[in-house]
Each structure stands twice: as C-alpha cells, then as structure tokens.
Design a protein around this motif. Structure first.
Motif: not given
Length: 630
Positions: A256-267, A315-322, A336-343
């Motif tokens: 995932t990218p190192n930045i994101g929109k503020l709305d992502l982190y507001r949510t 700048l991304k403070p957390m990976n979870c929203p991505h 399909d579950l569980p879905v396990r995403l790693a980064e």
C-alpha cells in the motif's frame, strides 16, 4: 485467571508498591541532603520513576558528576540519623501560609521555591486532603506514602543530572533534575548497576555503528533510519523468516502507498484523534493557494482540515485503513473468510526529538503488519493462530522468558469508540486466548487502543530488561466505521471482526533489540556475514575461491580475506567483526580437501572435510539454529 496467577500478580504489585514507596522516600533524603549542602537551593518536587527517583532543583551552582560523592555522603548521614517520616495533614490555608513563609522544601520566604509549592497546592482539587511529610529538618508537601524512617534508604546511588523545564513547560524556569536509584539492599543495587554497565556495553547505537548496520544522518532527519548493506541483510533474513511462517498460514501479501487522503484517516479515527503524533497534512494545492491569498493562519488551516471542510493528504500513520480498503474492494462470502492480509508497511509518527533513540524510538518504521477479517465464530482460532506465530518467533530466537499483558478499556473514559457489548466480546476473546497460550498474564485497564483491546508480549532480553514486542488486537469498531460486510450462509450481510497483529512490532525496534540481546553476535542465520574464509597465503587462494563458491551456492553469506595480513591478524579481525565462522585454509588443508574451522564463540573446532563444513553451515542457516549443532 488461576489462583496461582492471581496470587503471583498481587505479589508483584505489592513488591512494586513497596519499591516505589522506598524510592519516593529516598527522593526526600536527596532533597534534604541538597538543602544541607546548598542552603540557597530551590527545591521543586521529586517523584519515584521507573528504576529510581529524581528531584528538580533550581540552583546557580551547576551540579555535576563531581558533586555526586558529596551528595551521597550527606545522604548517608541522614540515613544514619534514622529520622522518622512523619505525616501531618493541614488545611489549604495553613499550607498556603507555610509555602509563603518558606517552611516547605527548605525555601526562603516568597522565593522561587515558595512559588513551586503554591503551584503544587493549586493543582490539588478542592476538598482533597493536603498532607506534609517531615524527616528531620526537612518538611515538604507530599501525598506519600513513605517508609517508616530514613534508615530504610540504605542502598542508593546518584545516577545522573539533566536539565528539565519546570512541569515540562518551556515558558517556565529551567531546573536541574538529579536522578538516583534505590533498592531494598546493597545486593540488589549492585545487580542493578551491573545490568546498567552491561546495557551500556550492549548499546545498539554503538554496536550498530561499529558493525555498519545502520546510520542516522542530520541531512536526512532524526529518527529516520538508513539501513546499511549489513543491516539490510539482517532485516531481509527476519522478513524471510516471518514470510515463510505467514505462507504456511495462507496469508496474502499486499503493498500500500505511504500517503493517503485525510478522509481515510477521518473515517478510521486516526485523524485528528492522534494529531499530536502525526505529520502535518498536505492540503490540495489550489486550496493551499486560496488560503495563502486569504492570509489564513496555521491554526485556521488545521481546524479546517480537522472538521473536514478542507481536503488533503498525510503520511501514513497506520496500515490498517489501507488494508480495510483492499478488503472492501471485493465482495466476500462467509466461505471466503478469513481474509488475511500482510504487509511490511512503513508508517510515520511525529516523535519529539528528546524521545528519539537509535533504532528503538524512531519517526519512520516498518511494521510486520497483518490484518485478519473473519467471522465471529472464527475469532478464537485466529487469535490463537496469531499468538502461535509470536511464540514461534520467540522460540526460534530463544527469547522464551516473556509474559503477556492484556490491555483493556477504561469504562469511564470517552477515549474509546464502539459499543460496550462489542468491547466485552473482544476483551473476553483475548482472555480466552491468553489462557490457551498458558503464559502468565496481567490485565491493564485503560491501556487499550481507542478501537479495541490488545495483547502485548513483554519479553526479557539476555540481561533481564523487558521489551514490549508482539501485539495482537481485536477490533469490532473499524469494520463498523468502514461499513465492512460479508454475505453469510443466510444470504444476508454480516459484519466481520478484524484482528490486527504485528509479531515484531517494527523492524527497526526489533533489530535494535536483537543487536543488544545478542551483543552484535547474531546467530549464524541472522549474521550479515556468516563465514569468512582465511587463506594462509596466495598459494592456496584457488582453494579458498572454490570454497567461497560452494558456500555461496548453498545460500551462505560468505567473504574472502585476501589481505596480506598474517593468519593471527585475520582471525582477530573476523572476531572483531563478529563473524560466526572462520574457515582457515593452509597448505595441508588445500592438499587434503579440508578446512580448519573456528567459531566466534566456541573457538577452534578442528579440521573437517570441505563438503562437511559446507553442509554444516548451510543446515545451521536453513534451520535457523541459535547455536552450532554438535
């Protein structure tokens, strides 16, 4: 929790409380000694802290290490006098009068010290009892508790002195903070001092610099790690290790990218909830231009970003929203579950410069992060699986002395989001998982993340220091905030449960810990240079080159010392570089197809056939052994 675990936890808390009381008392002995040596000293306050205590002092004389012996000598006199710690309750008016007249903290009337005491009184809520403690000729505002007499404070030592703003406020006077430590007896004090010396010897900042593992450069920025080639090899070995374990458990790797929109982190709630630890947002260019033209202040800009009227990136403070958005990009069935995403995702947090320290406290760090989206019925198994990964990592690194801490919410706090019912379910799931693990655990109300409770592993290193490492968090709230769903067996939408987990925590901090834990003497599988070949002369260089190729073919990190140095100097250099294996080739070894083997820790291992040596090292690396196999 079993009766044994409850009793052990209670005993540990009582011991901590007794030690805190002793150190708090020793702080008063320190203040009394300073007032005897420097009657003009202005004494502020002195609490107990981790591993000791301190007292803040305003004094024209600059206290230095040369003064420590004199301070300790005066403290010993006070200890020998064995003054009782006498408690006295007073009214607020009486305490104010004593502060103004200079009767508290050995102050003079209406001087700076008196102002310290008035400030302390103003911090005490109306109606709360105000108490003083007296030991000999020293009396000060204090809530206590203390030990019975100054004679109990026998095993102490003054450790350091530093500058500190009064109450941490840069607009207030700069004080001298004198640090000390205290233990119930001299044996425990000596053991503590030895551990500190050992910690200094193992300091990852020094070892990392000497071994060429990492660098920090002012031109790049404090708290931003530059992984040098040797450090990158260690990091890659750790990442390969955890990736293999995740592959076995069917995790999917994502980027995932190192930045994101503020709305992502507001949510998600990260912005502006954690605004003090985030890098400043970047508004849209046209909006920034408009703000500049209108002469908007920084405060106005931030308020606009906070309330959502302005757009921007950060700048991304957390990976979870991505990772949440990756899950949400597809429709999911319960099948399909569980879905396990790693980064291995790099995130950024704004830490104060005074809080930065080598690799263990940084501003940019890479988490071995993963997020699991599962049904409520799958939750218990997924948590156990996460704990199992952490246990595997610690076992492989022989870091088996650890305890578990469950961080829970404080029901009276407004910090936490989500329904109490979901919090109850999440907290109970973690309790059950901790019982399944079989490790000693404690519960810490008020320490949970704002979106869910968590389990932390507290690991002891080689010299007994505790480090908070692997984390597993249960989260019912972010799936709610992002309206995540899956289709159940009833063909209706259901809400998944989310599990956050990071066994290492961060690659930077974990590597810094390992440098100190192993004192730079990494096990062969982690060592940046695993074998160094040491030919005795140029006549056997061809054999040395052949051995190097054989080792490299087997995936061993190997180098060849072609310097003209004598063999003793080559061995010494390899030892200083902390290379696990040294392969010495002389004329006899070249003729017989053997190699003379030395190990960094075990010394001379004798001669063995070249093929046998290659197999031995390759097997040790492949199986990630901590020590050479017999």
């Amino acid at each position: 929790m079993s009766e044994h675990k409850e009793r052990k936890t209670l005993d540990e808390r009582n011991q901590a409380s007794d030690l805190e009381r002793l150190r708090h008392s020793c702080a008063h002995v320190l203040a009394q000694a300073i007032s005897h040596i420097w009657p003009e000293a202005q004494l502020a306050a002195g609490p107990s802290v981790d591993n000791g205590f301190y007292y803040d002092v305003e004094l024209d004389h600059r206290i230095s290490t040369e003064d420590f012996e004199m301070i300790e000598a005066e403290m010993k006199k006070i200890v020998k006098a064995n003054y009782p710690f006498e408690r006295q309750t007073v009214t607020r008016e009486e305490a104010m009068r004593m502060a103004m007249s200079g009767e508290l903290g050995s102050c003079g009337p209406r001087d700076v010290c008196s102002q310290f005491k008035l400030d302390l009184l103003n911090d005490i809520p109306e109606g709360e009892e105000i108490s003083l403690y007296r030991n000999g000729d020293f009396v000060d505002l204090c809530a206590g508790p203390h030990v019975g007499r100054t004679g109990n404070c026998k095993a102490f030592k003054i450790m350091s002195v530093a500058s500190a703003f009064y109450k941490g406020d840069k607009s207030r006077p700069m004080l001298q903070r004198v640090y000390g430590t205290c233990f119930p007896n001299r044996t425990q004090l000596d053991e503590h001092l030895q551990r500190l010396e050992e910690a200094k010897r193992r300091d990852h900042r020094r070892i990392g610099r000497e071994m060429g593992i990492f660098a920090i450069d002012e031109a790049v920025g404090q708290g931003l790690i530059l992984w040098k080639p040797k450090g990158a090899l260690i990091r890659r070995s750790l990442q390969d290790f955890i990736t293999e374990e995740l592959d076995k458990l069917e995790y999917s790797q994502v980027y995932t990218p190192n930045i994101g929109k503020l709305d992502l982190y507001r949510t998600s709630g990260h912005f502006p909830y954690y605004k003090d630890s985030q890098y400043a947002p970047i508004p849209e260019r046209d909006m920034m231009q408009k703000l500049c033209e209108e002469g908007a202040s920084c405060a106005e800009l931030f308020n606009g970003l906070s309330d959502g009227t302005l757009e921007g990136y950060m700048l991304k403070p957390m990976n979870c929203p991505h990772h949440i958005k990756i899950y949400a990009s597809d429709a999911h069935s319960y099948r399909d579950l569980p879905v396990r995403l790693a980064e291995f995702g790099t995130v950024y947090r704004w830490e104060q410069s005074g809080e930065l320290g080598g690799m263990t406290r940084v501003r940019g760090f890479t988490q071995d992060d993963a997020h699991i989206f599962c049904t409520p019925d799958q939750l218990a198994h997924e948590i156990q699986q996460c704990l199992g990964i952490v246990k595997t990592i610690f076992s492989t690194l022989n870091m088996t002395d650890y305890r578990v801490r469950i961080s829970l919410r404080d029901p009276d706090s407004t910090k936490y989001v989500g329904s109490p019912e979901n919090w109850d379910k999440a907290e109970e799931a973690l309790r059950e998982a901790a019982k399944w693990l079989g490790a000693s655990y404690t519960e810490e109300p008020g320490e949970a993340a704002f979106y869910g409770p968590k389990i932390d592993f507290i690991v002891k290193d080689a010299i007994g220091r505790e480090w908070q490492l692997g984390t597993v968090q249960v989260d019912y709230n972010l799936p709610e905030r992002f309206d995540l769903t899956y289709t159940g067996s009833d063909n209706k939408p259901h809400r998944p449960v989310m599990v956050h987990r990071a066994p290492f925590g961060s690659m930077e901090r974990f590597t810094g810990l390992l440098i100190e834990h192993f004192e730079g003497k990494f096990p062969t599988w982690l060592a940046p240079e695993q074998v160094r070949i040491l030919p005795i002369s140029e006549k056997v260089l061809e054999n040395a080159i052949s051995l190097k190729k054989q080792l490299a073919t087997e995936g061993v990190r190997v180098s060849l010392d072609e310097s003209p140095d004598k063999i003793g100097a080559k061995i010494r250099n390899a030892q200083l570089d902390k290379v696990p294996y040294m392969a010495v080739i002389g004329h006899r070894e070249a003729e017989e197809g053997t190699v003379s083997v030395r190990h960094r820790d075990a010394g001379d291992l004798g001669c063995c056939p070249t093929v046998e040596f290659v197999d031995k090292v390759a097997s040790e690396v492949k199986n990630r052994l901590i020590k050479p196999a017999n």
